[in-house]
Write an enzyme that holds these catalytic residues in place. Sequence first.
Site, short mmCIF file in Angstrom:
data_model
loop_
_atom_site.label_atom_id
_atom_site.label_comp_id
_atom_site.label_asym_id
_atom_site.label_seq_id
_atom_site.Cartn_x
_atom_site.Cartn_y
_atom_site.Cartn_z
N ARG A 97 -73.73 46.12 -90.34
CA ARG A 97 -74.73 46.10 -88.58
C ARG A 97 -76.28 45.39 -88.68
O ARG A 97 -76.76 45.80 -90.05
CB ARG A 97 -74.80 47.56 -88.81
CG ARG A 97 -75.98 49.04 -87.33
CD ARG A 97 -76.14 49.51 -87.10
NE ARG A 97 -74.63 50.20 -86.86
CZ ARG A 97 -74.44 51.49 -85.49
NH1 ARG A 97 -75.83 52.29 -85.68
NH2 ARG A 97 -73.52 51.48 -85.17
N HIS B 118 -70.64 45.39 -80.04
CA HIS B 118 -69.88 46.25 -80.37
C HIS B 118 -69.15 46.68 -80.98
O HIS B 118 -67.88 47.71 -80.46
CB HIS B 118 -70.59 48.27 -80.60
CG HIS B 118 -70.67 48.78 -81.17
ND1 HIS B 118 -70.16 48.66 -82.65
CD2 HIS B 118 -72.11 50.28 -81.58
CE1 HIS B 118 -70.76 50.12 -82.91
NE2 HIS B 118 -71.17 50.74 -82.50
N GLN C 207 -66.66 50.25 -81.65
CA GLN C 207 -66.90 50.90 -80.54
C GLN C 207 -65.39 50.92 -79.99
O GLN C 207 -64.82 51.40 -79.11
CB GLN C 207 -68.45 51.04 -80.47
CG GLN C 207 -68.47 52.37 -79.30
CD GLN C 207 -68.81 53.81 -79.46
OE1 GLN C 207 -68.97 53.61 -80.84
NE2 GLN C 207 -67.26 54.88 -78.56
N ASP D 143 -74.49 54.89 -71.75
CA ASP D 143 -75.28 54.50 -72.94
C ASP D 143 -76.59 54.99 -73.32
O ASP D 143 -77.24 55.30 -71.74
CB ASP D 143 -74.77 53.73 -73.83
CG ASP D 143 -75.36 53.29 -75.51
OD1 ASP D 143 -75.25 54.32 -75.48
OD2 ASP D 143 -75.45 51.61 -75.73
N CYS E 291 -70.76 56.70 -76.67
CA CYS E 291 -70.71 56.23 -77.72
C CYS E 291 -71.23 56.79 -78.34
O CYS E 291 -71.21 56.58 -79.34
CB CYS E 291 -70.56 55.07 -77.46
SG CYS E 291 -73.06 54.11 -77.06
N ARG F 154 -63.84 56.87 -83.63
CA ARG F 154 -63.94 55.90 -84.72
C ARG F 154 -63.15 55.63 -85.76
O ARG F 154 -62.93 55.15 -86.43
CB ARG F 154 -65.56 56.03 -84.66
CG ARG F 154 -66.69 56.55 -83.10
CD ARG F 154 -66.32 55.04 -82.81
NE ARG F 154 -66.72 53.73 -83.56
CZ ARG F 154 -67.66 53.10 -84.52
NH1 ARG F 154 -68.70 54.01 -83.60
NH2 ARG F 154 -68.27 52.13 -84.82
N1 CP Z 1 -71.33 54.90 -81.95
C1 CP Z 1 -72.12 54.38 -82.62
O1 CP Z 1 -72.01 53.33 -82.71
O2 CP Z 1 -73.08 55.80 -82.95
P1 CP Z 1 -73.49 55.25 -84.37
O3 CP Z 1 -74.96 54.60 -84.59
O4 CP Z 1 -74.49 57.03 -85.13
O5 CP Z 1 -73.23 54.40 -85.83
#
Ligand code: CP
Length: 341
Positions: free
Chosen positions: A103, A130, A133, A229, A271, A299
């Site tokens: 990330r 992402h 996701q 979101d 998400c 997830r």
């Molecule tokens: N939805 C998501 O990526 O959550 P986090 O930021 O907690 O990983």
Amino acid sequence: MKKDYIDIQDFSAEELETLIELTGVVKRASKARALPDLLYKRSIAMIFEEPSTRTRTSFEVAMTLLGGHGLYMRPGDIHLGRREIIADTSRVLSSMCDGIVIRALHHKDILEMAKHSAVPVINAMGDMNHPAQALCDAFTMFEKVGKIKGVNLAFVGDSSKEMAAVCRDLMRISSKLGINFYLASPREYQAEEEFLKQIRMNAKLSGSKIVTTEEPREAVSQADFIYTDEWTWYDLDEDEVKKRLEAFMPKYQINSKLMKAAPAHCKFMHCLPAMRGTEVTDEVMDSEQSIVFDEAENRLYAEEALLVAFIGKGVALSAVERGRKESEYVEEIGRILKKLL
Ligand code: CP
């Protein structure tokens, strides 16, 4: 040759459907506590430049359940980008680990990591997309309604280039898979034409309908799923937060009134993390229509599928060849993976 999971655009509809199918099988195996240890004694480096609850937990737990180990690394723990260039970090990590999950603040850093890595790299979110996701969300919709093609998904919120990684990957995966996408964003936070052009090109192949509007009620009128979101992020300055809240509030908030403008069977997705009382009310988050916690749990299964497909594919296929019988799921997973060859 290694294959990375960085951008939904790199995958065909058939490959994405196969990943969704694999997610379903590993979910069944996990629920039965019979997930084969296809990553036994394998390790992945998990670099997180930003905080994470779901992504970090799901990848780390998935590695454990698959018999391997995930090493969580924050920027302060390793030299990444400060005392060592990304290329050198990538070469070193890929000499010791079997995969890299990253990330990063900037998409270009994910690409740089992948360019110099000898092992598969999985994108755990950057400023552009992402994809982990998106896989989870497509699987969640499939699980709820038993189909993908022809599903109506309404996204209400930010779709701009700066901050809408989740929305934009939902648009990519939807337009690839034949999901109809209804987007409602304020004009100043609307996806730019160049991006929409790519989405429409995907949609032309899959038969998806892509509708953009500034009116949330119009977007949700036929929705099977409504998705939103966050409108702001923890590192935005006060002025930017104020500007954004003025643009989105109250028109783009998902509340009971907006849910009533959708068909009664419509489900709510997010998400997470959610800013309750801002982009969504408590009433909707905690309602019967909300599937946000099923989505969050999924997830885990989506990450298991990604790890098996991108890091453990060879292990899984040789296990099938050897006729390993310790889990009834080995053969089923192997059959699906062969479609990804
Ligand atoms: N939805 C998501 O990526 O959550 P986090 O930021 O907690 O990983």
